[in-house]
Design a protein around this motif. Structure first.
Motif, PDB file in Angstrom:
ATOM      1  N   ASN A   1       0.625  -1.040  -0.133  1.00 14.23           N
ATOM      2  CA  ASN A   1       0.263   0.101  -0.315  1.00 14.23           C
ATOM      3  C   ASN A   1       1.135   0.937   0.148  1.00 14.23           C
ATOM      4  O   ASN A   1       0.252   2.033  -0.568  1.00 14.23           O
ATOM      5  CB  ASN A   1      -1.093  -0.335   0.995  1.00 14.23           C
ATOM      6  CG  ASN A   1      -1.781  -0.722   0.953  1.00 14.23           C
ATOM      7  OD1 ASN A   1      -2.335  -1.923   0.546  1.00 14.23           O
ATOM      8  ND2 ASN A   1      -3.058  -0.656   2.533  1.00 14.23           N
ATOM      9  N   TYR A   2       1.823   1.191   0.837  1.00 16.75           N
ATOM     10  CA  TYR A   2       2.119   2.619   0.646  1.00 16.75           C
ATOM     11  C   TYR A   2       3.946   2.964  -0.230  1.00 16.75           C
ATOM     12  O   TYR A   2       3.471   3.551  -0.644  1.00 16.75           O
ATOM     13  CB  TYR A   2       3.934   2.131   1.987  1.00 16.75           C
ATOM     14  CG  TYR A   2       5.267   3.586   2.587  1.00 16.75           C
ATOM     15  CD1 TYR A   2       5.936   3.261   1.970  1.00 16.75           C
ATOM     16  CD2 TYR A   2       4.187   4.380   2.854  1.00 16.75           C
ATOM     17  CE1 TYR A   2       6.771   3.954   1.838  1.00 16.75           C
ATOM     18  CE2 TYR A   2       5.163   6.001   3.222  1.00 16.75           C
ATOM     19  CZ  TYR A   2       6.015   5.763   2.803  1.00 16.75           C
ATOM     20  OH  TYR A   2       7.085   6.759   2.950  1.00 16.75           O
TER      21      TYR A   2
ATOM     22  N   ALA B   1       1.263   3.707  -3.428  1.00 23.11           N
ATOM     23  CA  ALA B   1       0.432   4.719  -2.649  1.00 23.11           C
ATOM     24  C   ALA B   1       1.576   6.694  -3.309  1.00 23.11           C
ATOM     25  O   ALA B   1       1.984   7.608  -3.789  1.00 23.11           O
ATOM     26  CB  ALA B   1      -0.394   5.844  -1.211  1.00 23.11           C
ATOM     27  N   LYS B   2       2.505   6.531  -2.576  1.00 21.49           N
ATOM     28  CA  LYS B   2       4.221   7.065  -2.908  1.00 21.49           C
ATOM     29  C   LYS B   2       4.128   7.123  -4.564  1.00 21.49           C
ATOM     30  O   LYS B   2       4.949   8.708  -4.249  1.00 21.49           O
ATOM     31  CB  LYS B   2       5.158   6.587  -2.270  1.00 21.49           C
ATOM     32  CG  LYS B   2       6.514   6.906  -2.372  1.00 21.49           C
ATOM     33  CD  LYS B   2       7.896   7.238  -1.318  1.00 21.49           C
ATOM     34  CE  LYS B   2       8.702   7.523  -1.298  1.00 21.49           C
ATOM     35  NZ  LYS B   2      10.226   7.494  -0.855  1.00 21.49           N
TER      36      LYS B   2
ATOM     37  N   LEU C   1     -10.866   7.986  -3.825  1.00 18.72           N
ATOM     38  CA  LEU C   1     -11.714   6.422  -3.454  1.00 18.72           C
ATOM     39  C   LEU C   1     -11.767   5.743  -3.979  1.00 18.72           C
ATOM     40  O   LEU C   1     -11.549   4.632  -3.670  1.00 18.72           O
ATOM     41  CB  LEU C   1     -12.314   6.913  -1.541  1.00 18.72           C
ATOM     42  CG  LEU C   1     -11.976   6.772  -0.653  1.00 18.72           C
ATOM     43  CD1 LEU C   1     -10.579   6.784   0.413  1.00 18.72           C
ATOM     44  CD2 LEU C   1     -12.646   7.752   0.117  1.00 18.72           C
ATOM     45  N   LYS C   2     -12.179   6.355  -5.366  1.00 16.93           N
ATOM     46  CA  LYS C   2     -13.177   5.057  -5.793  1.00 16.93           C
ATOM     47  C   LYS C   2     -12.206   4.209  -6.021  1.00 16.93           C
ATOM     48  O   LYS C   2     -13.197   2.616  -6.868  1.00 16.93           O
ATOM     49  CB  LYS C   2     -14.935   5.135  -6.604  1.00 16.93           C
ATOM     50  CG  LYS C   2     -15.571   5.700  -5.194  1.00 16.93           C
ATOM     51  CD  LYS C   2     -16.876   5.883  -5.690  1.00 16.93           C
ATOM     52  CE  LYS C   2     -18.393   6.250  -5.075  1.00 16.93           C
ATOM     53  NZ  LYS C   2     -19.554   6.042  -6.199  1.00 16.93           N
TER      54      LYS C   2
ATOM     55  N   ARG D   1      -9.335   3.670  -5.679  1.00 22.64           N
ATOM     56  CA  ARG D   1      -8.020   2.890  -4.760  1.00 22.64           C
ATOM     57  C   ARG D   1      -9.198   1.464  -4.448  1.00 22.64           C
ATOM     58  O   ARG D   1      -9.058   0.831  -4.408  1.00 22.64           O
ATOM     59  CB  ARG D   1      -8.394   3.747  -3.702  1.00 22.64           C
ATOM     60  CG  ARG D   1      -6.743   3.521  -3.487  1.00 22.64           C
ATOM     61  CD  ARG D   1      -6.692   3.847  -1.542  1.00 22.64           C
ATOM     62  NE  ARG D   1      -6.445   3.036  -0.687  1.00 22.64           N
ATOM     63  CZ  ARG D   1      -5.019   3.657  -0.308  1.00 22.64           C
ATOM     64  NH1 ARG D   1      -4.011   4.403  -0.602  1.00 22.64           N
ATOM     65  NH2 ARG D   1      -4.616   2.211   0.354  1.00 22.64           N
ATOM     66  N   ALA D   2     -10.432   1.771  -4.343  1.00 20.83           N
ATOM     67  CA  ALA D   2     -11.399   0.469  -4.169  1.00 20.83           C
ATOM     68  C   ALA D   2     -11.278  -0.297  -4.822  1.00 20.83           C
ATOM     69  O   ALA D   2     -11.154  -1.626  -4.847  1.00 20.83           O
ATOM     70  CB  ALA D   2     -13.215   1.608  -3.776  1.00 20.83           C
ATOM     71  N   LEU D   3     -11.634   0.206  -6.203  1.00 22.27           N
ATOM     72  CA  LEU D   3     -11.793  -0.952  -7.311  1.00 22.27           C
ATOM     73  C   LEU D   3     -10.320  -1.691  -6.905  1.00 22.27           C
ATOM     74  O   LEU D   3      -9.754  -2.973  -7.628  1.00 22.27           O
ATOM     75  CB  LEU D   3     -11.835  -0.450  -8.634  1.00 22.27           C
ATOM     76  CG  LEU D   3     -13.440  -0.396  -9.248  1.00 22.27           C
ATOM     77  CD1 LEU D   3     -12.746   0.350 -10.262  1.00 22.27           C
ATOM     78  CD2 LEU D   3     -13.053  -1.589  -8.980  1.00 22.27           C
TER      79      LEU D   3
ATOM     80  N   ASP E   1      -8.300  -1.861  -4.482  1.00 27.91           N
ATOM     81  CA  ASP E   1      -8.107  -2.412  -3.964  1.00 27.91           C
ATOM     82  C   ASP E   1      -8.763  -4.298  -3.871  1.00 27.91           C
ATOM     83  O   ASP E   1      -8.784  -5.187  -3.738  1.00 27.91           O
ATOM     84  CB  ASP E   1      -8.206  -2.145  -2.547  1.00 27.91           C
ATOM     85  CG  ASP E   1      -7.753  -1.255  -2.416  1.00 27.91           C
ATOM     86  OD1 ASP E   1      -7.777  -0.591  -1.049  1.00 27.91           O
ATOM     87  OD2 ASP E   1      -6.459  -1.138  -2.226  1.00 27.91           O
ATOM     88  N   MET E   2      -9.820  -4.483  -4.157  1.00 28.77           N
ATOM     89  CA  MET E   2     -10.722  -5.587  -4.829  1.00 28.77           C
ATOM     90  C   MET E   2     -10.280  -6.569  -5.553  1.00 28.77           C
ATOM     91  O   MET E   2      -9.791  -7.318  -5.369  1.00 28.77           O
ATOM     92  CB  MET E   2     -11.840  -5.021  -4.973  1.00 28.77           C
ATOM     93  CG  MET E   2     -13.179  -4.730  -3.806  1.00 28.77           C
ATOM     94  SD  MET E   2     -15.002  -4.310  -5.015  1.00 28.77           S
ATOM     95  CE  MET E   2     -15.044  -3.384  -5.916  1.00 28.77           C
ATOM     96  N   TYR E   3      -9.603  -5.716  -7.119  1.00 29.16           N
ATOM     97  CA  TYR E   3      -9.093  -6.653  -7.751  1.00 29.16           C
ATOM     98  C   TYR E   3      -7.588  -7.418  -7.291  1.00 29.16           C
ATOM     99  O   TYR E   3      -6.999  -8.680  -7.435  1.00 29.16           O
ATOM    100  CB  TYR E   3      -8.666  -5.917  -9.514  1.00 29.16           C
ATOM    101  CG  TYR E   3      -9.273  -4.700  -9.841  1.00 29.16           C
ATOM    102  CD1 TYR E   3      -9.566  -4.259 -11.346  1.00 29.16           C
ATOM    103  CD2 TYR E   3     -10.497  -5.634  -9.475  1.00 29.16           C
ATOM    104  CE1 TYR E   3     -10.269  -3.115 -11.838  1.00 29.16           C
ATOM    105  CE2 TYR E   3     -11.647  -5.007 -10.519  1.00 29.16           C
ATOM    106  CZ  TYR E   3     -11.175  -4.439 -10.992  1.00 29.16           C
ATOM    107  OH  TYR E   3     -12.125  -3.576 -11.886  1.00 29.16           O
TER     108      TYR E   3
ATOM    109  N   ALA F   1     -10.388  -4.653   1.039  1.00 31.48           N
ATOM    110  CA  ALA F   1     -10.957  -3.549   0.351  1.00 31.48           C
ATOM    111  C   ALA F   1     -12.164  -2.627   0.970  1.00 31.48           C
ATOM    112  O   ALA F   1     -12.677  -1.253   1.319  1.00 31.48           O
ATOM    113  CB  ALA F   1     -11.856  -3.829  -0.984  1.00 31.48           C
TER     114      ALA F   1
ATOM    115  N   LEU G   1       0.704   9.626   4.743  1.00 27.63           N
ATOM    116  CA  LEU G   1       1.070   8.567   4.052  1.00 27.63           C
ATOM    117  C   LEU G   1       1.515   7.454   5.470  1.00 27.63           C
ATOM    118  O   LEU G   1       1.394   6.579   5.299  1.00 27.63           O
ATOM    119  CB  LEU G   1       2.055   8.721   3.063  1.00 27.63           C
ATOM    120  CG  LEU G   1       1.557   7.302   1.310  1.00 27.63           C
ATOM    121  CD1 LEU G   1       0.753   7.441   1.099  1.00 27.63           C
ATOM    122  CD2 LEU G   1       2.579   8.114   0.231  1.00 27.63           C
TER     123      LEU G   1
END
Lengths: 221, 222
Positions: A73-74, A77-78, A86-87, A89-91, A93-95, B70, B86
């Protein structure tokens, strides 16, 4: 101190490989410190370097990060591989979470006892071709874009490519029924940083061989 | 359509409980659909509602979200429970992932065979006492603040209180060597939305019993 991230793990894929992929995809040079014996692990534990006594551990930006997902994650994002909001990101994350589940199945195959291998292989192929690959084939078909999320290269693309290649190592024709995943694979493999990582001499690790398993188990047990 | 998030899962804790905690603590009302039969589950799959054919499923903000992490990351991000930058996020992620490893042992426990249960219980006690709780005891001791990260209530605090209560159900005296965690437990339990969630009649689910495990196996087994 070099300023480059420093990865602590054994000299093999395991749970660190997806981190190597992400850093490489982001064009970030990194150093590696390989655990070779149990003593190497014990020393890190005694140093207080491992928050939960476990590796992977990545020294990055003054932190000693542990927990594969936290590290992933870090880095994502970096280096702007995590979508624009956010949305997205949500996709992503799910994948990625789905891909990780498939990854675990693939990785655990070599460690299966002889009498369970065949059944495990059948499960692996079934899940890959009926549960996971169809999702990403459809995503690519529905939007017709080059990348999984937001028309932009992201962590999801990196992790999917990693897993597609690993699946092919298990069963070379596993992508036969997935034309869009085949073209995705070719396309992402040609992203310059990825292309470099896929060449011999990079820090990408080979699959673990059965003969190496006892040695690796000794480090951790 | 109510606009409230809608959770689809079995009528029990399982992998959905951390989601219930996080929404409740963020003071977000939600609806629940309970999976009771195989037919219900098969219909969800046929309808294409479950991305990887699995629950938990949370319908929120126009998305049909699956994959617990998620879902939790989205809720934490949306309701400002994910730190201010972060680096705080990295700390929260590390803490949450560690706690999740411990919770995984508790999650799987009801499904382990009877002959393995004693050994598994010992493992839970050992890991909680020797690997996980000491980390958070030390974090709280070192900064002396009320919350784990950034002097502000976050997802990490919610995950920790859930884990403490879950382990205590199995190992009642588990916090005896951890004074900071005892104070943390009391402090967080008294926060208004947490207090409300801990009261009877909330959406919090009871510990898994045989009826729960039978239901899960019945719905999921082919």
């Amino acid at each position: 101190m070099s300023g480059k991230p420093k990865l602590h793990y054994f000299n093999g894929r395991g749970r660190m490989e997806s981190i190597r992929w992400l850093l490489a995809a982001a064009g970030v040079e990194f150093e590696e410190c390989f655990l070779e014996t149990k003593d190497d692990l014990t020393k890190l534990q005694k140093d207080g370097s491992l928050l939960f006594q476990q590796v992977p551990m990545v020294e990055i930006d003054g932190m000693k990060m542990v927990q594969t997902r936290a590290i992933g994650n870090y880095i994502s994002a970096k280096y702007n591989l995590y979508g624009k909001d956010l949305k997205e990101r949500a996709l992503i994350d799910m994948y990625v979470e789905g891909i990780i589940d498939l990854n675990e199945l693939l990785m655990s195959h070599t460690f299966q006892p002889a009498d369970k291998k065949e059944q495990h292989f059948a499960t692996l192929v079934d899940k890959a071709t009926n549960r996971y690959f169809p999702v990403f084939e459809k995503v690519l078909k529905d939007h017709g874009q080059d990348f999984l999320v937001g028309n932009r290269f992201s962590r999801a693309d990196v992790q999917l490519l990693e897993t597609l290649l690993m699946a092919e190592e298990c069963k070379p024709d596993i992508l036969a029924k997935f034309p869009l995943l085949q073209s995705f694979k070719a396309r992402i493999s040609n992203v310059p940083t990825i292309k470099k990582f896929l060449q011999p001499g990079s820090q990408r690790k080979p699959p673990i061989q059965e003969k190496d398993i006892p040695r690796v188990m000794k480090i951790f047990h | 359509m109510s606009g409230k998030p809608r959770l689809t899962y079995f009528n029990g804790r399982g992998r959905m409980e951390p989601v219930r905690w996080l929404l409740a603590v963020a003071d977000v009302e939600f609806e629940e659909v309970f999976l009771e039969t195989k037919e219900q589950y098969e219909k969800l799959i046929k309808d294409g509602v479950l991305m990887f054919q699995q629950v938990p499923l949370v319908e929120i903000d126009g998305m049909k979200m699956v994959q617990t992490r998620a879902i939790l990351s989205y809720i934490a991000g949306k309701y400002n429970l994910y730190g201010k930058d972060l680096k705080e996020r990295a700390l929260i992620d590390m803490y949450v992932e560690g706690i999740t490893d411990l919770m995984q042992m508790i999650l799987m426990f009801p499904f382990s065979p009877p002959e393995a249960k004693e050994k598994n219980l010992d493992s839970i006690k050992d890991r909680a006492t020797n690997r996980y709780f000491p980390v958070f005891e030390k974090v709280l001791k070192q900064h002396g603040q009320d919350f784990l990260v950034g002097n502000k209530f976050s997802w990490a605090d919610v995950q920790l209180i859930e884990a403490i209560l879950a382990v205590e159900e199995k190992v009642p005296a588990v916090l005896s060597g951890f004074p900071q965690l005892q104070a943390f437990k009391k402090r967080i339990s008294n926060m208004p939305t947490v207090k409300k969630f801990l009261q009877p009649g909330s959406a919090r689910k009871p510990p898994p019993d045989e009826r729960y495990t039978e239901n899960v196996l019945k719905v999921l087994m082919t």
